[in-house]
Design an enzyme around this catalytic site. Structure first.
Site, mmCIF file in Angstrom:
data_model
loop_
_atom_site.group_PDB
_atom_site.id
_atom_site.type_symbol
_atom_site.label_atom_id
_atom_site.label_comp_id
_atom_site.label_asym_id
_atom_site.label_seq_id
_atom_site.Cartn_x
_atom_site.Cartn_y
_atom_site.Cartn_z
ATOM 1 N N LYS A 166 13.716 8.462 -35.804
ATOM 2 C CA LYS A 166 13.745 7.508 -34.692
ATOM 3 C C LYS A 166 13.171 6.187 -35.177
ATOM 4 O O LYS A 166 11.973 6.026 -35.339
ATOM 5 C CB LYS A 166 12.919 8.013 -33.501
ATOM 6 C CG LYS A 166 13.274 7.251 -32.225
ATOM 7 C CD LYS A 166 12.161 7.163 -31.233
ATOM 8 C CE LYS A 166 11.204 6.043 -31.487
ATOM 9 N NZ LYS A 166 11.748 4.685 -31.484
ATOM 10 N N GLU A 212 0.430 8.159 -40.454
ATOM 11 C CA GLU A 212 -0.015 7.023 -41.264
ATOM 12 C C GLU A 212 -0.241 5.908 -40.265
ATOM 13 O O GLU A 212 0.705 5.372 -39.695
ATOM 14 C CB GLU A 212 1.065 6.707 -42.301
ATOM 15 C CG GLU A 212 0.555 5.891 -43.462
ATOM 16 C CD GLU A 212 0.753 4.422 -43.208
ATOM 17 O OE1 GLU A 212 -0.170 3.807 -42.629
ATOM 18 O OE2 GLU A 212 1.818 3.907 -43.553
ATOM 19 N N CYS A 219 0.120 -2.470 -42.503
ATOM 20 C CA CYS A 219 -1.022 -1.699 -42.006
ATOM 21 C C CYS A 219 -2.216 -1.760 -42.948
ATOM 22 O O CYS A 219 -3.358 -1.734 -42.511
ATOM 23 C CB CYS A 219 -0.593 -0.260 -41.791
ATOM 24 S SG CYS A 219 0.322 0.389 -43.200
ATOM 25 N N GLU A 266 -7.121 -3.918 -35.095
ATOM 26 C CA GLU A 266 -5.975 -4.309 -35.900
ATOM 27 C C GLU A 266 -5.173 -5.383 -35.143
ATOM 28 O O GLU A 266 -4.800 -5.185 -33.998
ATOM 29 C CB GLU A 266 -5.105 -3.080 -36.143
ATOM 30 C CG GLU A 266 -4.059 -3.300 -37.174
ATOM 31 C CD GLU A 266 -3.347 -2.009 -37.548
ATOM 32 O OE1 GLU A 266 -3.077 -1.190 -36.647
ATOM 33 O OE2 GLU A 266 -3.062 -1.826 -38.740
#
Ligand code: NAD
Length: 887
Positions: A180, A255, A289, A390
């Site tokens: 997906k 992750e 990331c 983040e």
């Protein structure tokens, strides 16, 4: 506009409900393709197709070589789509064209590299050389098998690369997968599907269903037919996926987010570090990331560093992503732009100093695009939200620190642990800092470096599991252990016997690798024994008593120039420290062979010395371990000077641990000495007390081997003959220690009994002897002798026939006796023999205090010898009673 469809069961199809959505070019803010939007019915169809394909074996059942061949075709098809992949990735995800080109090339490389590695090097099957379980011997191995239907949920920052990180390992290992992609960036995954179809990867093996994460995610993460989920994305969504997956206990690899620290040490090359700090955080507009979004700079040159970063950031060219001169393109979406703006506002409110950036960027002719200037905040406190959360945009926090310890503490003060960097002119110093950071990847004097064979993944809330390399492949396999017993028989299965009354084992495996040379003058054989083992540097191991008797020097002279030294500090019942002392000496002498000259104490120490020499480390690393060694040990030749333990041929070494407060064992077929020399001259000097005591050790080995639940006909023959030899020769050597023939026969008896019990094991008398040996320092053989007749009576109804045979071997005339009476007569005969040779008869005679019997019983219960006793012995009251009888 281009039209894209879902890819389910090998076909490109519309969504079941006909829905579509547009995908936007973030550089222009305009739609450029229409995509079918998967709903729940499509997710169900994709999962069903993946399950059908998996269950049919059309892919999972192929040999690895055939799967790899298909994946190589897949790699070729990806290469053919190269230009289209690059353009589409740029327009979908806003990657600058040079970066997208690199990633598209990688998609094909990754496939070939990992597939070939899996075929040629990855261990799909592994033999386990030593099982560590001595009760169920046999072959142990593992096979790796696919997990089943996998789901790959891919984020918008690297739509091609992160899809491939999931598709390739899943497919190599024989799984099927439903991918997906993110709804912002669905296109390249569908191009990969075209490549897979063109390569002839069977239908249903790969399915791609773009659609909204929330609704579709719930279906695919809870579906009972999905076996594994691999997700890359935010920590917040990762937590939700883990929760959803938990109901059906799916395997998950996650992750997730990061707030990685890029630590500039005070000896760093400033040009390199400034470049690394800017590259580490502004590449792909900071939407990576593992970006180094916290740059940690020493107070020493903080201001200068910030100034140079500012200059570098302001020199970056922002432009449309397909313009080859652009250094930075747009952020991925309007929403992401809003998030970045929100955090920049927050940073100002929190009191951080905005050095540069902090606003949208204008690109001529591309006014609808989502461009943002590279932004630097200085004087950031690590507690601020801009340093803890983040942002996923071109925003970096520069944090000041005073020394390396403080830098490490700041770097680790984060819920995340994905990656990080260290810049220093000293690799050693950088490495030392890198080792202290709790994070999954550390780059030294570099940043953003990925590689197929190197793992990627996070510590702490940055994730679970690893992607890439052999570690990534492992995440797509199940491990199946397969055990095949050495003997498949209901009556030769030690654990099965726990539920049976008859504990005796019928089948057995017999191995006795020691080369034994016997007779007066057999010491001469020692040179050849050393040479045959490929050695020329033998160290003699002995104890002070044996040395004083001149026996070690006798061996030294026989070894001539093969002897490199003598170590004579082994005490009686040796402890771990004394073994370590001998190991240190042997290492110093560069000995490649040990010659043990002594009784059981020296021989057992020698066995452990050989293990340490071969494998490194100390004695404590190896004690209390069973069946753990997988290779031959340092060669070991033994010259026994007592006639008792049989240790010259046994698989056991007994070493005292002061910390454990008891004798511990190494039990392992690999520690049996290579050679033994039974020369009667070596036992002539043994004092009478020791002669008699060690003889009763051998007698106990023989009787217990005969009656043990592991008894077998080969060992029975040895045990009975040992008993006969001891009966005939012990009175002779007790009366006259210089009777050489009798001495030799006693040696043969001890070795023969050793062969018997090392296979057939011992029993309760040994459990008792080990206990009084440890707690009250009663010599092992003496304690065995005192316990033996009482244990024989204790076992009389569980080993009647065997004990009757003992009676005969001891010269009792059993004619006319019932078998039980004969068995009891055997115990009496043992006692009579002991009395005749002056052996102590009671525990009270050898210094065991009466009030200590309770503790003895308690310890004896925990001794492993008890497991093999013919009469099940679990009742502490019964064991205490035995100690009382022996008292
Ligand atoms: N590994 C096995 O299979 C096994 C089996 C039974 C016992 N053991 C262990 O063996 C040890 C007991 O061994 P042991 O009974 O042979 O005694 P030992 O090796 O402890 O020796 C006892 C004493 O006798 C002296 N001695 C030995 N031989 C001599 C000789 N020929 N002349 C003069 N003095 C001599 C030694 O110097 C020592 O002081 C215990 O630690 C016991 O746990 C091991």
């Amino acid at each position: 506009m281009d039209q894209y469809k879902l890819f389910i069961d090998g076909e490109f199809v519309d969504a079941a409900d006909g829905k579509t959505f547009d995908t936007i070019d973030p550089g222009t803010g305009l739609p450029f393709a229409t995509v079918a939007q998967a709903g729940n019915a499509d997710a169900e169809a994709a999962i069903a197709a993946a399950k059908r394909a998996f269950d049919s074996g059309v892919w999972s059942g192929l040999p690895m070589a055939e799967r790899v061949a298909k994946l190589q075709d897949f790699a070729d098809q990806i290469s053919q789509q190269g230009v289209r992949m690059v353009m589409t990735e740029c327009m979908d995800a806003g990657q600058i064209v040079s970066y997208a080109t690199m990633i598209a090339t990688w998609a094909s490389l990754l496939t070939r590299n990992l597939a070939t590695y899996a075929l040629t090097e990855f261990p799909m099957e592994e033999e386990i050389a030593a099982s560590g379980n001595p009760f169920s011997p046999g072959r142990e191995f593992i096979v790796r098998e696919p997990i089943g239907v996998c789901v790959g949920i891919v984020p918008w920052n690297f739509p091609t690369a992160l899809a491939m990180w999931k598709i390739v390992p899943a497919l190599i290992m024989g799984n099927t997968i439903v991918v997906k992609p993110a709804s912002n960036t669905p296109l390249t995954a569908l191009i990969l599907a075209e490549a897979a179809k063109a390569a002839g990867i069977p239908k249903g093996v790969l399915n791609v269903i773009p659609g909204p994460g929330g609704a579709l995610g719930r279906t695919i993460c809870t579906h009972p037919d999905v076996d594994k989920i691999a997700f890359t994305g935010s920590t917040e969504v990762g937590r939700e996926i883990m929760r959803l997956a938990s109901d059906t206990v799916k395997k998950v690899t996650l992750e997730l987010g990061g707030k990685s620290a890029n630590i500039i040490l005070d000896d760093a090359d400033m040009d390199l570090a400034v470049e690394g700090a800017c590259f580490g955080t502004f590449l792909h507009q900071g939407q990576i990331c593992e970006s180094g979004t916290r740059v940690l700079v020493p107070a020493k040159f903080y201001d200068e560093f910030v100034e140079r970063m500012k200059k570098r950031a302001e020199a970056l060219r922002i432009g449309y992503q397909l313009d080859p001169s652009s250094h930075m393109g747009p952020v991925v979406s309007k929403e992401q732009l809003a998030t970045v703006e929100h955090y920049v506002q927050l940073g100002k409110e929190e009191g951080a100093e905005l050095i540069t950036g902090g606003k949208r960027a204008e690109v001529k002719g591309m006014e609808g695009g989502y461009y943002y200037t590279p932004t630097i905040f200085a004087n950031v406190d690590n507690k601020m939200r801009i340093a803890q959360e983040e942002i996923f945009g071109p925003v970096v926090c520069v944090i000041k620190y005073n020394d390396d310890d403080e830098a490490v503490a700041i770097a680790n003060d984060s819920i995340y642990g994905l990656a990080g960097g260290v810049f220093s002119s000293s690799i050693a110093r950088a490495e030392a800092v890198a080792r202290r950071i709790r994070t999954g990847t550390m780059w030294i004097n570099n940043y953003h470096v990925f590689a197929e064979y190197c793992p990627f993944g996070g510590y702490k809330q940055s994730g679970v599991g690893r992607e890439l390399g052999k570690w990534g492949l492992e995440e797509y396999t199940q491990i199946k252990r397969i055990h095949v017993p050495a003997i498949s028989d209901a009556n030769t299965n030690f654990p099965f016997k726990m539920l049976k009354d008859d504990k005796r084992m019928e089948g057995f495996s017999y191995s006795s690798p020691t080369a034994v040379v016997v007779g007066h003058g057999s010491l001469s054989a020692i040179n050849k024994a050393v040479v045959d083992l490929g050695c020329r540097r033998a160290m003699i191991l002995t104890d002070p008593g044996v040395r004083a008797a001149g026996l070690a020097d006798l061996v030294k002279s026989a070894l001539v120039d093969f002897c490199v030294g003598i170590y004579d500090k082994i005490p009686q019942d040796p402890d771990l420290e004394s073994v370590d002392g001998a190991v240190a000496k042997a290492r110093e002498l560069q000995a490649n062979c040990i010659v043990s000259v002594g009784g059981g104490s020296v021989i057992d120490a020698g066995k452990v010395v050989c293990v340490c020499l071969k494998n490194g480390g100390k004695a404590n690393d190896y004690v209390n371990r069973w069946s753990a060694l997988t290779e031959p040990q340092t060669p070991h030749i033994v010259v026994p000077t007592t006639a008792g333990t049989g240790s010259e041929v046994t698989t056991v070494a007994v070493i005292t641990s002061k910390t454990a407060g008891r004798k511990l064992f190494i039990a392992d077929p690999r520690i049996v000495p290579n050679g033994a020399i039974l020369d009667p001259r070596f036992t002539m000097t043994l004092p009478k007390g020791m002669t008699v005591g060690s003889a009763m050790d051998a007698m106990t080995h023989a009787v217990e081997a005969l009656t043990s639940i592991m008894a077998n006909q080969m060992c029975d023959g040895q045990a009975l003959h040992a008993i006969r030899l001891i009966r005939e020769n012990l009175p002779l050597v007790a009366a006259d220690g210089s009777n050489e023939k009798a001495r030799l026969n006693m040696q043969i008896a001890a070795t023969t009994a050793g062969w018997a019990f090392t296979i057939a094991q011992v029993g309760m008398a040994h459990a008792m002897a080990h206990t009084v040996g440890t707690l009250h320092h009663v010599p092992h053989g003496t304690a065995c002798g005192i316990a033996l007749p009482h244990v024989m009576r204790f076992n009389v109804d569980h080993a009647t026939a065997k004990l009757a045979q003992v009676a005969q071997a001891l010269g009792v005339d059993t004619q006319g006796m019932s078998e039980r009476d004969a068995a009891l007569a055997a115990a009496d005969a043992v006692q009579a023999l002991m009395e005749k040779v002056g052996h102590p008869m009671r525990l009270r005679d050898v210094g065991v205090p009466e009030e200590g019997l309770g503790l003895c019983a308690f310890h004896a219960m925990a001794d492993s010898s008890i497991l093999f006793n013919p009469r099940p012995a679990g009742d502490p009251g019964e064991i205490l009673e035995l100690f009382k009888q022996a008292y």
